[in-house]
Write a protein that holds these residues in place. Structure first.
Motif, PDB file in Angstrom:
ATOM      1  N   SER A   1       5.356  10.527  -1.169  1.00 19.16           N
ATOM      2  CA  SER A   1       4.778   9.206  -1.366  1.00 19.16           C
ATOM      3  C   SER A   1       5.821   8.134  -1.050  1.00 19.16           C
TER       4      SER A   1
ATOM      5  N   ASP B   1      -5.155   5.597  -3.085  1.00 18.38           N
ATOM      6  CA  ASP B   1      -4.300   5.933  -1.956  1.00 18.38           C
ATOM      7  C   ASP B   1      -4.497   7.388  -1.568  1.00 18.38           C
TER       8      ASP B   1
ATOM      9  N   GLN C   1       1.817   4.953   0.951  1.00 19.30           N
ATOM     10  CA  GLN C   1       1.525   5.915   2.015  1.00 19.30           C
ATOM     11  C   GLN C   1       1.869   7.319   1.531  1.00 19.30           C
TER      12      GLN C   1
ATOM     13  N   GLN D   1       0.846  -1.192   0.000  1.00 19.11           N
ATOM     14  CA  GLN D   1       0.000   0.000   0.000  1.00 19.11           C
ATOM     15  C   GLN D   1       0.882   1.243   0.000  1.00 19.11           C
TER      16      GLN D   1
END
Length: 123
Positions: free
Chosen positions: A24, A112, A3, A1
């Motif tokens: 990121s 995201d 962040q 994932q």
């Protein structure tokens, strides 16, 4: 994932400038800035594709500039001539795939999200 962590928000007077940053944890093909004011729906502000081509909401055109530095996995939003109506929580969003032009400012296509950074513009 992936962040995402935003920074750069604050309180400024109308007419001044701010630069938001979003770091990121990984590369994203398409990145964007959204904002949400109290009691209002989240709205797209600006987006930038992997090739650097930007898209702006009408409210941002001529005042905001979105850019990305892929070497640093960082997204920026330079905001100038700020208005009280720009007051909102600003969110960084990323997508690990190419998004069609028509959907670049559609929050539903981004997977995201950051936690947001508050921008307050006083009259």
């Amino acid at each position: 994932q992936v962040q995402l962590v935003e920074s750069g928000g604050g309180t400024v007077q109308a007419g001044r400038s701010l630069r938001l940053s979003c770091i990121s944890s990984n590369y994203a093909d398409t990145m964007a800035w959204f904002r949400q004011a109290p009691g209002k729906k989240r709205e797209g502000v600006a987006a930038v594709r992997f090739d650097g081509s930007p898209t702006y909401a009408d409210s941002a055109k001529g005042r905001f500039t979105i850019s990305r530095d892929d070497a640093k996995n960082t997204l920026y939003l330079q905001m100038s001539s700020l208005k009280p109506e720009d007051t909102a929580m600003y969110y960084c969003a990323g997508a690990r795939f190419v998004i069609s032009q028509s959907y670049l400012l559609d929050a539903d296509v981004y997977s995201d999200w950051g936690q947001g950074t508050q921008v307050t513009v006083s009259p």
